[in-house]
Design an enzyme around this catalytic site. Structure first.
Site, PDB file in Angstrom:
ATOM      1  N   LYS A  69     -14.023  -8.310  -9.227  1.00 14.57           N
ATOM      2  CA  LYS A  69     -14.600  -8.953  -8.056  1.00 14.57           C
ATOM      3  C   LYS A  69     -15.908  -9.618  -8.470  1.00 14.57           C
ATOM      4  O   LYS A  69     -16.697  -9.010  -9.201  1.00 14.57           O
ATOM      5  CB  LYS A  69     -14.840  -7.922  -6.947  1.00 14.57           C
ATOM      6  CG  LYS A  69     -13.499  -7.346  -6.474  1.00 14.57           C
ATOM      7  CD  LYS A  69     -13.575  -6.139  -5.591  1.00 14.57           C
ATOM      8  CE  LYS A  69     -12.141  -5.658  -5.334  1.00 14.57           C
ATOM      9  NZ  LYS A  69     -12.015  -4.308  -4.849  1.00 14.57           N
TER      10      LYS A  69
ATOM     11  N   LYS B 222       0.845  -1.201   0.000  1.00 14.41           N
ATOM     12  CA  LYS B 222       0.000   0.000   0.000  1.00 14.41           C
ATOM     13  C   LYS B 222       0.880   1.250   0.000  1.00 14.41           C
ATOM     14  O   LYS B 222       1.843   1.342   0.775  1.00 14.41           O
ATOM     15  CB  LYS B 222      -0.904   0.007   1.235  1.00 14.41           C
ATOM     16  CG  LYS B 222      -1.960  -1.093   1.226  1.00 14.41           C
ATOM     17  CD  LYS B 222      -3.113  -0.772   0.279  1.00 14.41           C
ATOM     18  CE  LYS B 222      -4.203  -1.828   0.401  1.00 14.41           C
ATOM     19  NZ  LYS B 222      -5.335  -1.549  -0.512  1.00 14.41           N
TER      20      LYS B 222
END
Ligand SMILES: [Mg+2]
Length: 341
Positions: free
Chosen positions: A218, A110
């Site tokens: 997704k 991240k």
């Protein structure tokens, strides 16, 4: 979808709503609610985030119904690679956090965390590369940079050898501009669209605008495996299958999608099972050695009972089911032809 919708009554009769404890805070809560549907093919998950309205949630319902009523595509793939995830921690914390994974082959780092500066990202990526010289590293900015910030940041970070950068800036148009600017500077780095791929029409738009080299998909937001495969084909981009913090039921469906892709080039973002303190199965879909099994987990009745929500919450979910279902059953059969518009 390519099959008859079950009746709302049938879905209601076979629905269970659970609230599972998480190990970490996610979207401000430490629990995850999900409606689970038992059907002839197995279990399905319907767990749109609580703030989603019926139109958006109906995609998630389509995925849950597909999982409960349709067999997963046949595959010879028994397990799929998944990435480890490094939050925006300090350099000193990198080895401890990643030490929880055994020999990660792919690490998502991240970056662009609010309150941090580029030097923090550089230090984190450099330390990860030092500790894991052979691993594939990808960065995820969660749309945290502006275009002017992203260009120099990625030029610098790409020196550490990155597989790709996920959603450096918000919006499809700026992603496209970013790719142009990086190319003009001679920076060779693939860009992945994640937050820009939410509605099922987004992937084709991303491809049309030249906004990304690959996209994060997704199962639930895209409406299930068959629909996701159709979207990938129409977009013509490589895909990375990720979770929406699904229980093991949704993870099983996502793993089946990953195993059904024409080519599985990238490790999946499906090791989120470890974020749950408990699940609705005795054999949760948790990665081992960087791989996740492709299987339908057997649901535990005892766990469903144990984690059942109180009546008020159950009623709320039933209303949500009904509203999403209404949207689904009145929607024109446009799913397979949206790319033509
Ligand atoms: Mg992402």
């Amino acid at each position: 979808m390519d099959y008859q919708l079950p009746s709302l009554e049938e879905l209601r009769e076979n629905s269970f709503v659970v609230r599972l404890p998480l190990r970490v805070m996610f979207r401000g809560v430490v629990q995850r609610e999900a409606l689970l549907i038992q059907g002839p093919a197995g279990w399905g998950e319907f767990s749109p985030f609580l703030e989603y309205g019926p139109a958006e949630a109906s995609r998630w319902l389509a995925a849950g119904i597909e999982s409960a009523y349709q067999p997963y595509p046949e595959t010879t793939i028994e397990r799929i690679p998944v990435n480890a995830t490094l939050p925006a921690v300090t350099t000193e914390q990198v080895s401890r956090v990643l030490g929880q994974y055994d020999a990660p082959h792919t690490i998502k780092i991240k970056v662009a965390e609010s309150g941090q500066i580029l030097q923090d990202d550089i230090a984190r990526v450099a330390e990860t590369r030092r500790l894991y010289p052979d691993a594939k590293l990808r960065v995820d900015a969660n749309a945290g940079w502006t275009l002017d910030q992203a260009v120099p940041a990625l030029a610098r970070l790409s020196e550490y050898g990155l597989e790709y950068a996920e959603q450096p800036v918000p919006g499809i148009a700026d992603l496209a501009r970013l790719r142009e600017r990086l190319a003009a500077r001679g920076v060779e780095l693939k860009i992945a669209a994640d937050e820009s791929v939410r509605k099922h029409t987004d992937p084709v738009e991303v491809a049309r605008m030249g906004a990304a080299d690959l996209m994060v998909i997704k199962t639930q937001p895209l409406g299930g495996i068959a629909e996701a495969l159709r979207i990938v084909e129409q977009a013509g981009l490589d895909a990375v299958v990720s979770s929406a913090l699904d229980t093991s039921i949704g993870l099983g469906q996502a793993a089946a999608l990953a195993a059904s892709l024409p080519e599985l080039k990238y490790a999946c973002g499906l090791s989120t099972g470890t974020l749950f303190k408990d699940d609705v199965t005795e054999q949760p879909l948790i990665a081992h050695g960087g791989y996740l099994d492709v299987r339908r987990p057997a649901v535990s009745r005892a766990k469903i009972r144990h984690y059942s929500v109180e009546p008020d919450s159950f009623t709320w979910w039933m209303q949500r089911l009904e509203q999403s279902y209404a949207h689904l059953s009145t929607r024109p059969q446009a799913d397979s032809s949206f790319a033509g518009s």
